[in-house]
Motif scaffolding. Structure first.
Motif, PDB file in Angstrom:
ATOM      1  N   MET A 158       1.483  -8.739  -4.279  1.00  0.00           N
ATOM      2  CA  MET A 158       1.468  -7.502  -3.497  1.00  0.00           C
ATOM      3  C   MET A 158       2.797  -7.303  -2.753  1.00  0.00           C
ATOM      4  N   LYS A 159       3.323  -8.381  -2.180  1.00  0.00           N
ATOM      5  CA  LYS A 159       4.591  -8.279  -1.450  1.00  0.00           C
ATOM      6  C   LYS A 159       5.734  -7.861  -2.370  1.00  0.00           C
ATOM      7  N   ALA A 160       5.745  -8.403  -3.586  1.00  0.00           N
ATOM      8  CA  ALA A 160       6.804  -8.066  -4.542  1.00  0.00           C
ATOM      9  C   ALA A 160       6.739  -6.595  -4.939  1.00  0.00           C
ATOM     10  N   LEU A 161       5.545  -6.055  -5.108  1.00  0.00           N
ATOM     11  CA  LEU A 161       5.414  -4.638  -5.444  1.00  0.00           C
ATOM     12  C   LEU A 161       5.902  -3.761  -4.297  1.00  0.00           C
ATOM     13  N   VAL A 162       5.598  -4.175  -3.076  1.00  0.00           N
ATOM     14  CA  VAL A 162       6.074  -3.420  -1.909  1.00  0.00           C
ATOM     15  C   VAL A 162       7.598  -3.475  -1.830  1.00  0.00           C
ATOM     16  N   GLN A 163       8.166  -4.651  -2.068  1.00  0.00           N
ATOM     17  CA  GLN A 163       9.622  -4.794  -2.016  1.00  0.00           C
ATOM     18  C   GLN A 163      10.320  -3.938  -3.072  1.00  0.00           C
ATOM     19  N   ASN A 164       9.614  -3.649  -4.170  1.00  0.00           N
ATOM     20  CA  ASN A 164      10.182  -2.779  -5.204  1.00  0.00           C
ATOM     21  C   ASN A 164       9.956  -1.305  -4.922  1.00  0.00           C
ATOM     22  N   GLY A 165       9.448  -0.999  -3.740  1.00  0.00           N
ATOM     23  CA  GLY A 165       9.364   0.392  -3.318  1.00  0.00           C
ATOM     24  C   GLY A 165       8.037   1.077  -3.542  1.00  0.00           C
ATOM     25  N   HIS A 166       7.019   0.346  -4.016  1.00  0.00           N
ATOM     26  CA  HIS A 166       5.727   0.968  -4.272  1.00  0.00           C
ATOM     27  C   HIS A 166       4.895   1.040  -2.988  1.00  0.00           C
ATOM     28  N   GLN A 167       4.051   2.050  -2.914  1.00  0.00           N
ATOM     29  CA  GLN A 167       3.179   2.245  -1.760  1.00  0.00           C
ATOM     30  C   GLN A 167       1.790   1.721  -2.094  1.00  0.00           C
ATOM     31  N   LEU A 168       1.329   0.745  -1.308  1.00  0.00           N
ATOM     32  CA  LEU A 168       0.082   0.060  -1.622  1.00  0.00           C
ATOM     33  C   LEU A 168      -1.001   0.316  -0.586  1.00  0.00           C
ATOM     34  N   THR A 169      -2.216   0.464  -1.097  1.00  0.00           N
ATOM     35  CA  THR A 169      -3.426   0.409  -0.286  1.00  0.00           C
ATOM     36  C   THR A 169      -4.239  -0.760  -0.816  1.00  0.00           C
ATOM     37  N   ILE A 170      -4.564  -1.715   0.060  1.00  0.00           N
ATOM     38  CA  ILE A 170      -5.264  -2.921  -0.364  1.00  0.00           C
ATOM     39  C   ILE A 170      -6.626  -2.978   0.315  1.00  0.00           C
ATOM     40  N   VAL A 171      -7.663  -3.132  -0.505  1.00  0.00           N
ATOM     41  CA  VAL A 171      -9.023  -3.355  -0.012  1.00  0.00           C
ATOM     42  C   VAL A 171      -9.349  -4.824  -0.249  1.00  0.00           C
ATOM     43  N   SER A 172      -9.703  -5.544   0.815  1.00  0.00           N
ATOM     44  CA  SER A 172      -9.946  -6.984   0.674  1.00  0.00           C
ATOM     45  C   SER A 172     -10.876  -7.462   1.770  1.00  0.00           C
ATOM     46  N   SER A 173     -11.203  -8.752   1.718  1.00  0.00           N
ATOM     47  CA  SER A 173     -11.974  -9.366   2.794  1.00  0.00           C
ATOM     48  C   SER A 173     -11.145  -9.351   4.076  1.00  0.00           C
ATOM     49  N   TYR A 174     -11.797  -9.688   5.170  1.00  0.00           N
ATOM     50  CA  TYR A 174     -11.148  -9.525   6.473  1.00  0.00           C
ATOM     51  C   TYR A 174     -10.161 -10.645   6.791  1.00  0.00           C
ATOM     52  N   ASN A 175     -10.475 -11.876   6.426  1.00  0.00           N
ATOM     53  CA  ASN A 175      -9.735 -13.024   6.955  1.00  0.00           C
ATOM     54  C   ASN A 175      -8.661 -13.599   6.041  1.00  0.00           C
ATOM     55  N   HIS A 176      -8.805 -13.453   4.724  1.00  0.00           N
ATOM     56  CA  HIS A 176      -8.031 -14.306   3.828  1.00  0.00           C
ATOM     57  C   HIS A 176      -6.669 -13.763   3.410  1.00  0.00           C
ATOM     58  N   LEU A 177      -6.403 -12.491   3.618  1.00  0.00           N
ATOM     59  CA  LEU A 177      -5.113 -11.920   3.238  1.00  0.00           C
ATOM     60  C   LEU A 177      -4.360 -11.493   4.484  1.00  0.00           C
ATOM     61  N   GLU A 178      -3.170 -12.038   4.636  1.00  0.00           N
ATOM     62  CA  GLU A 178      -2.356 -11.696   5.797  1.00  0.00           C
ATOM     63  C   GLU A 178      -1.894 -10.239   5.729  1.00  0.00           C
ATOM     64  N   ASP A 179      -1.537  -9.687   6.880  1.00  0.00           N
ATOM     65  CA  ASP A 179      -0.988  -8.331   6.918  1.00  0.00           C
ATOM     66  C   ASP A 179       0.350  -8.302   6.185  1.00  0.00           C
ATOM     67  N   ILE A 180       0.531  -7.290   5.366  1.00  0.00           N
ATOM     68  CA  ILE A 180       1.788  -7.099   4.644  1.00  0.00           C
ATOM     69  C   ILE A 180       2.433  -5.818   5.165  1.00  0.00           C
ATOM     70  N   GLU A 181       3.655  -5.936   5.622  1.00  0.00           N
ATOM     71  CA  GLU A 181       4.337  -4.789   6.212  1.00  0.00           C
ATOM     72  C   GLU A 181       4.473  -3.663   5.189  1.00  0.00           C
ATOM     73  N   GLY A 182       4.129  -2.458   5.611  1.00  0.00           N
ATOM     74  CA  GLY A 182       4.235  -1.297   4.749  1.00  0.00           C
ATOM     75  C   GLY A 182       3.003  -1.036   3.908  1.00  0.00           C
ATOM     76  N   VAL A 183       1.964  -1.855   4.068  1.00  0.00           N
ATOM     77  CA  VAL A 183       0.742  -1.715   3.274  1.00  0.00           C
ATOM     78  C   VAL A 183      -0.377  -1.170   4.147  1.00  0.00           C
ATOM     79  N   ARG A 184      -1.153  -0.240   3.587  1.00  0.00           N
ATOM     80  CA  ARG A 184      -2.357   0.229   4.261  1.00  0.00           C
ATOM     81  C   ARG A 184      -3.504  -0.725   3.886  1.00  0.00           C
ATOM     82  N   HIS A 185      -3.991  -1.478   4.852  1.00  0.00           N
ATOM     83  CA  HIS A 185      -5.053  -2.452   4.620  1.00  0.00           C
ATOM     84  C   HIS A 185      -6.408  -1.857   4.991  1.00  0.00           C
ATOM     85  N   ILE A 186      -7.365  -2.039   4.117  1.00  0.00           N
ATOM     86  CA  ILE A 186      -8.765  -1.740   4.427  1.00  0.00           C
ATOM     87  C   ILE A 186      -9.514  -3.052   4.294  1.00  0.00           C
TER      88      ILE A 186
END
Length: 520
Positions: free
Chosen positions: A43-71
């Motif tokens: 996910m971080k690599a896709l963001v670094q390549n300029g893509h806009q990400l929305t990530i749906v995941s569990s609450y605890n296991h994925l750290e916040d990624i700058e520039g990503v909309r987390h649900i």
């Protein structure tokens, strides 16, 4: 050399410029922490390549990624706790159907918690939401494939636990290998005609379980939340644009992949490697005779292990001359010893890369297998469930590991396996050879995953990568047409020979009867 590097960078830059900044929706129903070690760098690599990400995941296991909309879905973490608190007493022995019923309910609930979340519902109801690609956990979450149809976007699957026949099926290979099941119990690793036939029957049963136990629950959710008929879900299941599998042919099994199946084992290896704390560093450096590292991974804690296993390890480790590093959350499971270092969390990749490490005792999880193979460390595998049995068997066949059965292991068998792997130089040699092969790739696994993801974006889903149903039939794949023709000819020959033998017998019998008739 410099010119070649410059040319390669130019080509890569051209490819990146041809890929527009895509809007990507990534939906991961993983409830365990290990898969997110794979997800996060991707996910971080896709963001670094300029893509806009929305990530749906569990609450605890994925750290916040700058520039990503987390649900984040809090109920996903509760789902894991419910599974861990499930009382399995009195449910054994479980058949494959019984196990599948429990597992299918787990996946049904994970899909339900995601689709019923208010923020996810907001995505589905907002006419201004648009996505160019949907990335999902590949297996057993079929209801979530509806996002691709809803947003009219290509569908990409990520298989964090390697692959099996059902992943091949989703990728478009309708005649997958008959020797890679989802559940290993009762499965044969033999290559005889009889073994292949029984395994084909075994996977046919798995196909029935998938169709009759797993899929109906997902179809029900799909029809409810996307308001579409079941037939449209079956259509989506046949149209994955890309399947990223956490496997590599150098790990003991070459696969006949279709073009849209990409092997990305080691994708998590690009991340930051935590240093050893000073005390652990000294422990490793001073163990000139060598160190054994024991860990059952992130998801299996020692308190869940059979008591006899911990006692066996305690007795075996006390008799060994080597230092021991034991990943354990228990305070004092064994006697105090200067040659045993215990801690709940350990920097595994750093430990595996230390020159004094002689052996890794592992549960056989795919990430641990990849990390050990990458560092050239021989193993003893003690598999417990799911893909671990297959991973362990591949390492054994590759000559880099011994395998212990958790139900039948003894102090003697454990000591014998440890001494065999450490003292027989063949294991270390083959482990180093495997490491050399795994590392020898034109791009890093992470770069490979990102490149093919963007390839699908550039080519609008890349339908030309999928194997057409007409290209090769089930009969042709398994050579059943040849077998049927062969057995047809043999059968016809047997029938003709039988008819000839009966006719000949009658002819020979008739004169004999006539001679008997004329005896005075």
């Amino acid at each position: 050399m410099v010119g070649h590097i410059a040319s390669a960078l130019a080509v890569l830059g051209l490819c990146l410029s041809l890929t527009h900044a895509a809007h990507i929706l990534a939906v991961f129903s993983y409830s365990f922490p290990a898969p997110f070690l794979l997800v996060a760098p991707y996910m971080k690599a896709l963001v670094q390549n300029g893509h806009q990400l929305t990530i749906v995941s569990s609450y605890n296991h994925l750290e916040d990624i700058e520039g990503v909309r987390h649900i984040r879905i809090k109920l996903m973490d509760q789902l894991l706790n419910d599974l861990l608190d499930f009382d399995f007493e009195g449910t054994y022995p479980l058949s494959k159907w019984g196990k599948s019923s429990i597992i299918s309910t787990f996946f049904r609930n994970s899909s339900y918690y995601i689709l019923s979340d208010p923020k996810v519902q907001g995505l589905l109801r907002d006419p201004n939401e648009h996505f160019d690609m949907i990335i999902v956990q590949a297996s057993h979450t079929d209801a979530l494939y509806g996002f691709a149809q809803h947003f009219k976007a290509p569908l990409v699957g990520l298989s964090a636990y390697g692959t099996a026949w059902n992943i091949d099926y989703l990728a478009g290979n309708k005649a997958p290998s008959v020797y890679e099941p989802m559940q290993p119990e009762g499965y044969s690793n033999g290559i005889s005609m009889f073994d292949r036939f029984t395994n084909w029957v075994y996977i046919t049963e798995e196909w029935l379980i998938d169709s009759m136990v797993f899929l109906p629950k997902q179809v029900h959710l799909y029809k409810h939340f996307f308001n579409r008929p079941a037939e449209s879900l079956y259509e989506i299941r046949h149209n994955f644009s890309l399947m990223l599998i956490n496997h590599h042919f150098s790990l003991g099994r070459a696969r006949s992949n279709v073009p849209n199946v990409i092997e990305i084992a080691g994708m998590h290896m690009n991340g930051f490697i935590e240093d050893l704390e000073p005390e652990l560093q000294r422990f490793m450096d001073e163990a000139v005779d060598g160190v054994i590292y024991f860990s059952m991974g992130l998801e299996i804690v020692n308190k869940w292990l059979p008591p006899h296993m911990l006692k066996i390890l305690e007795e075996a480790f006390e008799q060994l001359p080597w230092h021991i590093i034991w990943k354990s959350e228990l305070e004092n499971p064994i006697h105090k010893s200067d040659k045993i270092y215990m801690k709940q969390m350990l920097p595994q990749r750093k430990l595996l890369s230390h020159p004094n490490l002689k052996l890794f005792i592992t549960h056989g999880g795919i990430l641990s297998i990849i990390e050990a193979a990458f560092s050239g460390v021989p193993m003893i595998c003690v598999p417990m469930y799911y893909d671990q049995f297959g991973n362990a068997e591949r390492m054994r066949q590759a000559g880099v590991a011994q395998v212990l059965d958790i139900g039948t292991m003894t102090v003697e068998s454990t000591l014998q396996a440890i001494k065999e792997v450490i003292e027989n130089p063949t294991y270390a040699q083959k482990a180093k050879q495997m490491a050399t092969r795994l590392r020898d790739q034109p791009m890093t696994p992470l770069e490979t995953a990102v490149w093919w993801t963007e390839y699908v974006i550039r080519h609008k889903g890349a339908p030309h990568m999928r194997l057409s149903d007409q290209d090769i039939s089930f009969m042709q794949y398994y050579s059943l047409d040849i077998i049927s023709m062969l057995f047809g000819r043999i059968g016809l020959s047997i029938i003709l020979l039988s008819c000839f033998s009966v006719k000949l017998f009658k002819l020979l019998k008739k004169p004999f009867q006539m001679r008997l008739y004329h005896i005075p």
